[in-house]
Scaffold this active site. Sequence first.
Site, PDB file in Angstrom:
ATOM      1  N   ASN A   5       0.970  -1.085   0.115  1.00 26.18           N
ATOM      2  CA  ASN A   5       0.112  -0.073  -0.113  1.00 26.18           C
ATOM      3  C   ASN A   5       0.844   1.450  -0.038  1.00 26.18           C
ATOM      4  O   ASN A   5       1.807   1.414   1.075  1.00 26.18           O
ATOM      5  CB  ASN A   5      -0.978  -0.008   1.301  1.00 26.18           C
ATOM      6  CG  ASN A   5      -1.727   1.197   1.350  1.00 26.18           C
ATOM      7  OD1 ASN A   5      -1.706   2.114   0.457  1.00 26.18           O
ATOM      8  ND2 ASN A   5      -2.273   1.376   2.532  1.00 26.18           N
ATOM      9  N   LYS A  49       0.198   4.342  -0.267  1.00 26.20           N
ATOM     10  CA  LYS A  49      -0.681   5.580   0.446  1.00 26.20           C
ATOM     11  C   LYS A  49      -0.235   6.758  -0.566  1.00 26.20           C
ATOM     12  O   LYS A  49      -0.226   6.479  -1.728  1.00 26.20           O
ATOM     13  CB  LYS A  49      -0.034   5.720   1.842  1.00 26.20           C
ATOM     14  CG  LYS A  49      -0.186   4.528   2.797  1.00 26.20           C
ATOM     15  CD  LYS A  49       0.058   4.738   4.102  1.00 26.20           C
ATOM     16  CE  LYS A  49      -0.103   3.033   4.786  1.00 26.20           C
ATOM     17  NZ  LYS A  49      -0.115   3.417   6.224  1.00 26.20           N
ATOM     18  N   HIS A  65      -9.516   1.124   4.625  1.00 30.74           N
ATOM     19  CA  HIS A  65      -8.177   1.174   5.241  1.00 30.74           C
ATOM     20  C   HIS A  65      -8.502   2.268   6.537  1.00 30.74           C
ATOM     21  O   HIS A  65      -9.218   3.112   6.699  1.00 30.74           O
ATOM     22  CB  HIS A  65      -7.121   1.836   4.418  1.00 30.74           C
ATOM     23  CG  HIS A  65      -6.028   1.712   5.185  1.00 30.74           C
ATOM     24  ND1 HIS A  65      -5.557   2.629   5.832  1.00 30.74           N
ATOM     25  CD2 HIS A  65      -4.903   1.111   4.742  1.00 30.74           C
ATOM     26  CE1 HIS A  65      -4.203   2.503   6.412  1.00 30.74           C
ATOM     27  NE2 HIS A  65      -3.928   1.397   5.641  1.00 30.74           N
ATOM     28  N   GLU A 114      -6.786   4.512   7.762  1.00 26.97           N
ATOM     29  CA  GLU A 114      -6.639   5.935   7.487  1.00 26.97           C
ATOM     30  C   GLU A 114      -7.993   6.494   6.899  1.00 26.97           C
ATOM     31  O   GLU A 114      -8.343   7.574   7.078  1.00 26.97           O
ATOM     32  CB  GLU A 114      -5.460   6.163   6.661  1.00 26.97           C
ATOM     33  CG  GLU A 114      -4.224   5.989   7.662  1.00 26.97           C
ATOM     34  CD  GLU A 114      -3.045   5.455   6.721  1.00 26.97           C
ATOM     35  OE1 GLU A 114      -2.930   5.423   5.348  1.00 26.97           O
ATOM     36  OE2 GLU A 114      -1.988   5.067   7.444  1.00 26.97           O
ATOM     37  N   GLU A 166      -5.368  -4.920  10.391  1.00 29.58           N
ATOM     38  CA  GLU A 166      -4.433  -4.113  10.614  1.00 29.58           C
ATOM     39  C   GLU A 166      -4.845  -3.393  11.873  1.00 29.58           C
ATOM     40  O   GLU A 166      -5.468  -2.420  11.917  1.00 29.58           O
ATOM     41  CB  GLU A 166      -4.379  -3.023   9.389  1.00 29.58           C
ATOM     42  CG  GLU A 166      -4.106  -3.731   7.909  1.00 29.58           C
ATOM     43  CD  GLU A 166      -3.395  -2.577   7.089  1.00 29.58           C
ATOM     44  OE1 GLU A 166      -2.457  -2.879   6.683  1.00 29.58           O
ATOM     45  OE2 GLU A 166      -4.142  -1.722   6.875  1.00 29.58           O
ATOM     46  N   GLY A 191       2.430   2.134  10.763  1.00 23.20           N
ATOM     47  CA  GLY A 191       3.603   3.140  10.698  1.00 23.20           C
ATOM     48  C   GLY A 191       4.000   3.683  12.084  1.00 23.20           C
ATOM     49  O   GLY A 191       4.483   4.685  12.054  1.00 23.20           O
ATOM     50  N   SER A 202       3.310  -2.400  10.019  1.00 26.53           N
ATOM     51  CA  SER A 202       4.848  -2.169  10.554  1.00 26.53           C
ATOM     52  C   SER A 202       5.393  -3.543  10.017  1.00 26.53           C
ATOM     53  O   SER A 202       6.247  -3.970  10.732  1.00 26.53           O
ATOM     54  CB  SER A 202       5.188  -1.905  11.943  1.00 26.53           C
ATOM     55  OG  SER A 202       4.647  -0.638  12.229  1.00 26.53           O
TER      56      SER A 202
HETATM   57  P1  PGA Z   1       2.808   0.057   7.652  1.00 30.56           P
HETATM   58  O1  PGA Z   1       1.216   0.503   6.809  1.00 30.56           O
HETATM   59  O2  PGA Z   1       3.415  -1.092   6.960  1.00 30.56           O
HETATM   60  O3  PGA Z   1       3.959   1.264   7.353  1.00 30.56           O
HETATM   61  O4  PGA Z   1       2.616   0.115   8.853  1.00 30.56           O
HETATM   62  C1  PGA Z   1       0.680  -0.629   6.711  1.00 30.56           C
HETATM   63  C2  PGA Z   1      -0.907  -0.257   6.154  1.00 30.56           C
HETATM   64  O5  PGA Z   1      -1.333   0.804   6.397  1.00 30.56           O
HETATM   65  O6  PGA Z   1      -1.407  -1.015   5.188  1.00 30.56           O
END
Ligand code: PGA
Length: 256
Positions: free
Chosen positions: A13, A15, A99, A101, A171, A177, A217
Amino acid sequence: MSQQKRRRVIAGNWKMFKNQADTRAFFSAFNPLVASVQDCDIVIAPTFTSLSAAVEAAKGTHIAISAQDVYWEKEGAFTGEISTAMLVEAGCRYTLIGHSERRQFFGETNETVFKKTKAALAAGLIPIVCIGEMLAYREAGRTENICQTQFHGSVGALTPEEFSRILIAYEPVWAIGTGRTATPEIASAVHKFVRHCAAEMFDAGHAAALRILYGGSVKPDNIQGLMAQVELDGVLVGGASLDPNSFAKIVKDWTR
Ligand code: PGA
């Protein structure tokens, strides 16, 4: 629950990173690194404006391209939105939906996730539907409750046939992140619980076939521990998918 063999999925992803030039540069480095990989599905989700560049750059490879979001209406006065048909035309095979976010910053709800998932399926896209609890809920011991509510609200009203075509990404929001990965055991326990919810809402066969990805992460140095868990059918990778070497390492370590 039966240990059905499920094909693994490694998804990246991106983003709001990588313009078209960055996208082309990524693929020219990444494609040769994963050219021999056959036994898993590799998916990359760039931003909308980089989708065509990604589709072009992934031609002739096994890498599939995903959007990061989609809207459920076919067309109309919906400024800023993208339809399923537009994604299909651009060459997408998958789309992320719900997601965290989007849930946190853009008002996504279980109801809108459900509508988007339905629409994506009707257009032949494979939805990767994301669920996961925030830290406060985990600390309050409410992880299962939150995941169950999100699962029911987001995909529970699909038909069994529709449900057989989706992927779920678990997730935990506190692991995204932050560098704070769920331990393989924590991830596995939630995956098992989600599978149990799937068995309750649909049946044991659909639950056993459901592919559940872990995200939060994921890095080359923790993929080995995660892949040891039979409940994990793949990963959804944010930060570490931006670098062709680290993402290729995750793909290869998982498929080994
Ligand atoms: P990350 O993001 O691996 O940077 O923690 C995962 C995601 O949001 O899909």
